[in-house]
Motif scaffolding. Structure first.
Motif, PDB file in Angstrom:
ATOM      1  N   SER A  56       0.838  -1.189   0.000  1.00  0.00           N
ATOM      2  CA  SER A  56       0.000   0.000   0.000  1.00  0.00           C
ATOM      3  C   SER A  56       0.877   1.243   0.000  1.00  0.00           C
ATOM      4  N   CYS A  57       0.357   2.341  -0.539  1.00  0.00           N
ATOM      5  CA  CYS A  57       1.128   3.589  -0.520  1.00  0.00           C
ATOM      6  C   CYS A  57       0.235   4.743  -0.084  1.00  0.00           C
ATOM      7  N   THR A 147       5.507   3.767   0.745  1.00  0.00           N
ATOM      8  CA  THR A 147       4.981   2.467   0.319  1.00  0.00           C
ATOM      9  C   THR A 147       5.366   1.444   1.369  1.00  0.00           C
TER      10      THR A 147
ATOM     11  N   CYS B  57      10.329   2.598  -6.160  1.00  0.00           N
ATOM     12  CA  CYS B  57       9.425   3.735  -6.323  1.00  0.00           C
ATOM     13  C   CYS B  57      10.169   4.929  -6.899  1.00  0.00           C
ATOM     14  N   LEU B  99       1.531   0.653  -8.073  1.00  0.00           N
ATOM     15  CA  LEU B  99       0.673   1.502  -7.245  1.00  0.00           C
ATOM     16  C   LEU B  99       0.867   2.939  -7.722  1.00  0.00           C
ATOM     17  N   SER B 101       0.386   6.845  -6.995  1.00  0.00           N
ATOM     18  CA  SER B 101       0.059   7.964  -6.110  1.00  0.00           C
ATOM     19  C   SER B 101       0.012   9.221  -6.966  1.00  0.00           C
ATOM     20  N   THR B 147       5.052   3.233  -7.571  1.00  0.00           N
ATOM     21  CA  THR B 147       5.724   2.069  -6.993  1.00  0.00           C
ATOM     22  C   THR B 147       5.461   0.886  -7.908  1.00  0.00           C
TER      23      THR B 147
END
Lengths: 333, 333
Positions: A56-57, A147, B57, B99, B101, B147
Motif C-alpha cells: 500500500s502507498c 509504500t 518507487c 501503485l 500515487s 511504486t
C-alpha cells in the motif's frame, strides 16, 4: 525539467541525502524477509512460505496532511509511516519493510530533516518495519510518499468488499479524537500530553487487532478509518454492495466536558479524520466472540450491516436519519 | 492540514477520481500474480514459486521531472511508469503491477487527466504491468509517485554492488539522446518524429536486455542510467568498491550533424540524464558472449572496471583524465 548542471562538481547532494537516510533508518536489524535493502535500483523481498505480500502507498504532503509551522517534524516522520502501516493492519497483514519517497527544500535539509528521520526511525522500530529503498529529490514544499510491504497468510487478507447483510459492525478505540487533536494543535497546543493531541501527532495503527482478527477469521470485512467514519463506512458498504444502520449511543467518542468548545463529540466521531482506528464486520454468529478489548485496545459494537443500501443513523431518541459522508475529501470545495 | 468540510455533501471527489483511474487502467487483464487489485486498503500480490519480489518507487514531479506546458500529458503518464519499470529492468526483474500515487489540481481533472491516464494505460499494457492500487489527493502542482512490484528468480537479481576489477563495462542504446530530446522540446519541437524527442517523451525500459542477462547470469553488476553516465557509473563503482576506465571512442552517442547547436554529443552522452539505458559489467571470461544486439537493442562495450577507485576517461588521443559526476542532481546548485 529544471535540470541544472555545473562544472563545480561539488556536493553530490542527492547521494548525501540518501546516505543520511540510510544511516538513520537502518539501525533496526529486524529485516524479516528482506533480501536486499536500501541502496540498489530496487528492494528484493520474500514473505514466509504460505504467506503473500500486501502493498500500500500513502501521500503525506505539507499543507494537505501536515502544517510545517504546527506539526513537529518527528511527528511528520512517525505519522507518515503509521498511516501507511494502518492500511496493512486493515487487511490483517503485518508490515515488513517500506520505501520512502521524500522531496524537500534545501533549507530543511539539516535540523528539520534530522528530526523527521528520528520520528520515522522510531516508528520503523516500533512497527518492526525497516526502510528498504526509496527516492529523493528537491521541491519547494515537503512531499512524502510511503509504500509499505507486509505479509499475510495466503487467502487470509480481510477485504472491505465482503461484508454481508446482518453482520455486526465494530470499531476500535475512540473516534474523533485525532480531529480534536488537530483543533488543539491549530490553537497552539504543544507537547503530547493531551491524549487527543498525542493521537493526532503519533497515531498507533491497530496492528494487534488486525492480526487477532485475521488469525481467527472472525472479521467478514475490514478497513481503516482515515477520512472519518461517515465517509469510510460508506466506502465499505459500497464495496460490499450493502447498507448499514449504526446507533448514535454506541459510537465511542471523546468526552465533551473539557473540550466543549471544539464541537459536538458525536460530530467529531462521525466525520473527523485521521483516527486510524479499524472498522470491521463480524457475522451474527461470531459477534459474541469479539471481546471488549483486544491487545489493550477497546472494541465497540456500533450497529449492523443491512441488505438495503444507504447509511442510517439511529439517534438517541430512536429517530432514524440518513447519514451523509462528511469526512475528509481533498477534492470537496 | 487543510481539511475542509461542507454540509453540501456534493461530489465525493476523491472517490470519483479513483473510479476514473480504475476504469481507465484496469482494462488490461494480464494480472499475473496479483491476488487483489485496486480498491481495497492494500493490494495482495504473490510471485511465482521460486521467485521473489522486486519493489521500487520513483518521483515524477511537475517542474522537476516534467513541465506542464511542454510535456504532453500522455507522455507524463507513459514516462512515470516507464522510469519506475526501468529500475526493475536494472535488477533483471520483470514488472508485474504498480501503485499510483497521484496529486493534482482540480483544474486538470478533466482533459489533462484523461490524457495522462491514456498514456499510463498504454505503458501499463506495453510493460504488462497493471495498476494494483494507489492514493489520490489534491495539490497545486501535479505530483506523481509510482511504486512498481515485479519478480525475479530467487537469488538471480543483479545488484549494482557486485562489479569486480577487470570486468568489462557495457551500456545499451545511445546515450545523451533523451537530454537532446529535452533540449528540442524546450525549443518548441512537438510530436514524436525525432528519435531523440521520442526517447525523451516515451522511453522504453530495457526489460528484454535485463531479463536476457539475468537468465544467463552474465552480468556481474547492473543499474539503469537515469541521471547520466558520469553520475550513475560513479554510483555503481562506489557501491562495488571499485573504479573504472572508459573510452571516449567507445561511448555510443547521437550524431552531431543535425544537432550541432545542442552541444557536444560526447558531453550529452556522459552527463545527460533520462536515458533509461542499462549499464552493466561482465567478467572478462564472459564478455565475448555478449552480442552486439539483444532483443533489438544495441549493446556497446565502453571500458572496464579497475581495482583503483576513481573514474577515468580515455580521450581519443590517448590521454587519460578524471571523469567527474556531472549528471543530474536535484540538490546541486
Amino acid at each position: 525539467m529544471t535540470r541544472k548542471r555545473t562544472d563545480r562538481s561539488k556536493s553530490e547532494g542527492e547521494d548525501r541525502l540518501f546516505q543520511r537516510i540510510r544511516r538513520t533508518l537502518t539501525r533496526d536489524k529486524s529485516q524479516l524477509g528482506l533480501q536486499l535493502g536500501i541502496g540498489d535500483d530496487a528492494a528484493i523481498w520474500r514473505p514466509r512460505p504460505g504467506y503473500e505480500t500486501a502493498a500500500s502507498c500513502d501521500w503525506f504532503l505539507q499543507g494537505s496532511h501536515f502544517l510545517l509551522d504546527r506539526h513537529p517534524p518527528d511527528s511528520v516522520g512517525w505519522k507518515s509511516l503509521a498511516r501507511a502501516v494502518s492500511d496493512l493492519a486493515a487487511m490483517g497483514a503485518e508490515p515488513r519493510c517500506f520505501l520512502l519517497s521524500l522531496a524537500l527544500p534545501s533549507s530543511l535539509m539539516i535540523t528539520w530533516l534530522t528530526k523527521l528521520l528520528k520520528g520515522l526511525a522510531r516508528a520503523s522500530a516500533k512497527f518492526k518495519c525497516p526502510v528498504a529503498g526509496g527516492d529523493t529529490t528537491r521541491s519547494k514544499k515537503v512531499l512524502i510518499n510511503l509504500t509499505v510491504l507486509g505479509e499475510c497468510k495466503r487467502r487470509h487478507a480481510i477485504l472491505r468488499s465482503t461484508a454481508k447483510a446482518d453482520d455486526v459492525l465494530f470499531v476500535t478505540g475512540r473516534l474523533g479524537e485525532a480531529e480534536l487533536g488537530l483543533q488543539l494543535l491549530k490553537q497552539g497546543a504543544r507537547g503530547s500530553k493531551a491524549p487527543a493531541l498525542r493521537k493526532h501527532l503519533y497515531p498507533e495503527p491497530r496492528l494487534s487487532v488486525g492480526a487477532w482478527l485475521a488469525k481467527r477469521g472472525f472479521a467478514t470485512a475490514m478497513m481503516d478509518l482515515s477520512d472519518g467514519l461517515s465517509s469510510d463506512l460508506a466506502r465499505l458498504c459500497r464495496a460490499s454492495g450493502v447498507g448499514c444502520r449504526i446507533e448514535e449511543t454506541l459510537i465511542p467518542h471523546v468526552e465533551s466536558g473539557p473540550y466543549a468548545a471544539h464541537g459536538n463529540p458525536l460530530t467529531l466521531a462521525l466525520h473527523g479524520g485521521d483516527d486510524y482506528e479499524l472498522l470491521f464486520s463480524v457475522s451474527p454468529r461470531n459477534a459474541c466472540r469479539i471481546p471488549s478489548r483486544i491487545g489493550g485496545v477497546s472494541i465497540s459494537r456500533i450497529g449492523e450491516v443491512t441488505r438495503n443500501s444507504g447509511l442510517r443513523l439511529v439517534r438517541s431518541d430512536g429517530t432514524v436519519e440518513r447519514l451523509s459522508a462528511k469526512g475528509w475529501d481533498p477534492f470537496r470545495t
